[in-house]
Design a protein around this motif. Sequence first.
Motif, PDB file in Angstrom:
ATOM      1  N   SER A 298       7.291  11.324  -0.709  1.00  0.00           N
ATOM      2  CA  SER A 298       8.414  12.028  -0.105  1.00  0.00           C
ATOM      3  C   SER A 298       9.257  11.040   0.671  1.00  0.00           C
ATOM      4  O   SER A 298       8.831   9.920   0.954  1.00  0.00           O
ATOM      5  CB  SER A 298       7.916  13.126   0.838  1.00  0.00           C
ATOM      6  N   VAL A 299      10.456  11.473   1.006  1.00  0.00           N
ATOM      7  CA  VAL A 299      11.334  10.640   1.804  1.00  0.00           C
ATOM      8  C   VAL A 299      10.677  10.359   3.156  1.00  0.00           C
ATOM      9  O   VAL A 299      10.772   9.255   3.689  1.00  0.00           O
ATOM     10  CB  VAL A 299      12.709  11.312   1.977  1.00  0.00           C
TER      11      VAL A 299
ATOM     12  N   PRO B  63       0.847  -1.186   0.000  1.00  0.00           N
ATOM     13  CA  PRO B  63       0.000   0.000   0.000  1.00  0.00           C
ATOM     14  C   PRO B  63       0.879   1.231   0.000  1.00  0.00           C
ATOM     15  O   PRO B  63       1.826   1.310   0.774  1.00  0.00           O
ATOM     16  CB  PRO B  63      -0.781  -0.120   1.311  1.00  0.00           C
ATOM     17  N   GLY B  64       0.628   2.127  -0.890  1.00  0.00           N
ATOM     18  CA  GLY B  64       1.444   3.334  -0.959  1.00  0.00           C
ATOM     19  C   GLY B  64       0.822   4.464  -0.185  1.00  0.00           C
ATOM     20  O   GLY B  64      -0.182   4.309   0.500  1.00  0.00           O
ATOM     21  N   THR B  65       1.438   5.589  -0.309  1.00  0.00           N
ATOM     22  CA  THR B  65       0.915   6.787   0.321  1.00  0.00           C
ATOM     23  C   THR B  65       0.736   7.832  -0.764  1.00  0.00           C
ATOM     24  O   THR B  65       1.457   7.849  -1.750  1.00  0.00           O
ATOM     25  CB  THR B  65       1.893   7.313   1.379  1.00  0.00           C
TER      26      THR B  65
ATOM     27  N   SER C 209       4.853   5.317  -2.649  1.00  0.00           N
ATOM     28  CA  SER C 209       6.243   4.899  -2.407  1.00  0.00           C
ATOM     29  C   SER C 209       6.400   3.398  -2.255  1.00  0.00           C
ATOM     30  O   SER C 209       7.460   2.856  -2.545  1.00  0.00           O
ATOM     31  CB  SER C 209       6.808   5.624  -1.185  1.00  0.00           C
ATOM     32  N   GLY C 210       5.365   2.702  -1.812  1.00  0.00           N
ATOM     33  CA  GLY C 210       5.452   1.250  -1.663  1.00  0.00           C
ATOM     34  C   GLY C 210       5.341   0.564  -3.006  1.00  0.00           C
ATOM     35  O   GLY C 210       4.334   0.712  -3.695  1.00  0.00           O
ATOM     36  N   VAL C 211       6.359  -0.168  -3.407  1.00  0.00           N
ATOM     37  CA  VAL C 211       6.352  -0.842  -4.702  1.00  0.00           C
ATOM     38  C   VAL C 211       5.891  -2.283  -4.541  1.00  0.00           C
ATOM     39  O   VAL C 211       4.874  -2.676  -5.101  1.00  0.00           O
ATOM     40  CB  VAL C 211       7.745  -0.782  -5.368  1.00  0.00           C
ATOM     41  N   ALA C 212       6.629  -3.082  -3.770  1.00  0.00           N
ATOM     42  CA  ALA C 212       6.285  -4.498  -3.606  1.00  0.00           C
ATOM     43  C   ALA C 212       7.049  -5.097  -2.444  1.00  0.00           C
ATOM     44  O   ALA C 212       8.090  -4.584  -2.037  1.00  0.00           O
ATOM     45  CB  ALA C 212       6.602  -5.282  -4.876  1.00  0.00           C
ATOM     46  N   THR C 213       6.522  -6.211  -1.942  1.00  0.00           N
ATOM     47  CA  THR C 213       7.232  -7.051  -0.988  1.00  0.00           C
ATOM     48  C   THR C 213       7.300  -8.448  -1.579  1.00  0.00           C
ATOM     49  O   THR C 213       6.288  -8.994  -2.003  1.00  0.00           O
ATOM     50  CB  THR C 213       6.510  -7.106   0.377  1.00  0.00           C
ATOM     51  N   PHE C 214       8.499  -9.000  -1.614  1.00  0.00           N
ATOM     52  CA  PHE C 214       8.721 -10.360  -2.085  1.00  0.00           C
ATOM     53  C   PHE C 214       9.061 -11.205  -0.870  1.00  0.00           C
ATOM     54  O   PHE C 214       9.931 -10.834  -0.082  1.00  0.00           O
ATOM     55  CB  PHE C 214       9.880 -10.396  -3.088  1.00  0.00           C
TER      56      PHE C 214
ATOM     57  N   ALA D 166      10.111   3.214  -3.455  1.00  0.00           N
ATOM     58  CA  ALA D 166      10.566   4.292  -4.340  1.00  0.00           C
ATOM     59  C   ALA D 166      10.164   5.606  -3.694  1.00  0.00           C
ATOM     60  O   ALA D 166       8.971   5.937  -3.642  1.00  0.00           O
ATOM     61  CB  ALA D 166       9.942   4.144  -5.724  1.00  0.00           C
ATOM     62  N   ASP D 167      11.124   6.389  -3.203  1.00  0.00           N
ATOM     63  CA  ASP D 167      10.795   7.554  -2.376  1.00  0.00           C
ATOM     64  C   ASP D 167      10.280   8.766  -3.146  1.00  0.00           C
ATOM     65  O   ASP D 167       9.896   9.750  -2.539  1.00  0.00           O
ATOM     66  CB  ASP D 167      11.954   7.930  -1.452  1.00  0.00           C
TER      67      ASP D 167
END
Length: 150
Positions: free
Chosen positions: A30-31, A24-26, A95-100, A89-90
């Motif tokens: 931002s950093v 889940p992204g935001t 920013s959340g790309v994936a979890t493997f 990816a900030d």
Amino acid sequence: MSELSRREMLGLGLAAGVGLTLLPGTADASVESATKLLNDLIGGKQPQPGKVRIDMPQIAENGNAVPLTVSVESPMTAESYVKAVHVIADGNPDSGVATFTFTPMSGKAEVATRMRLAQTQKIWAVAEMSDGAVHMEKTEVKVTIGGCGG
């Protein structure tokens, strides 16, 4: 070589003993938001340098499909293995790309994919180990044409 559909790629990952979760992204890219997401994912643990390697181009002429390979140095035995690799990816809108996720049966802690990058930014790869340790690597990619919104 033909491109695989998302479903086919997920099937290949599962057959290889690797699980994929889209993070889940935001809405606030931002950093600070990336750091908050990281803390949520790893429970506030302090990531250490080393063990994680990111292979990406330093300059992406097109941000729509930037190749990414993440590998983690690990014996991948029942006693010592990589549990998860989070990619963040900030500078992207999310920013959340994936979890493997991995198990000792994965044999090797390495994933390769493509990702969209909206702008020049840092990519973070964070490895959670079976002993509770967390390792992180960051790399900057300069994007000349945006992929996530422009």
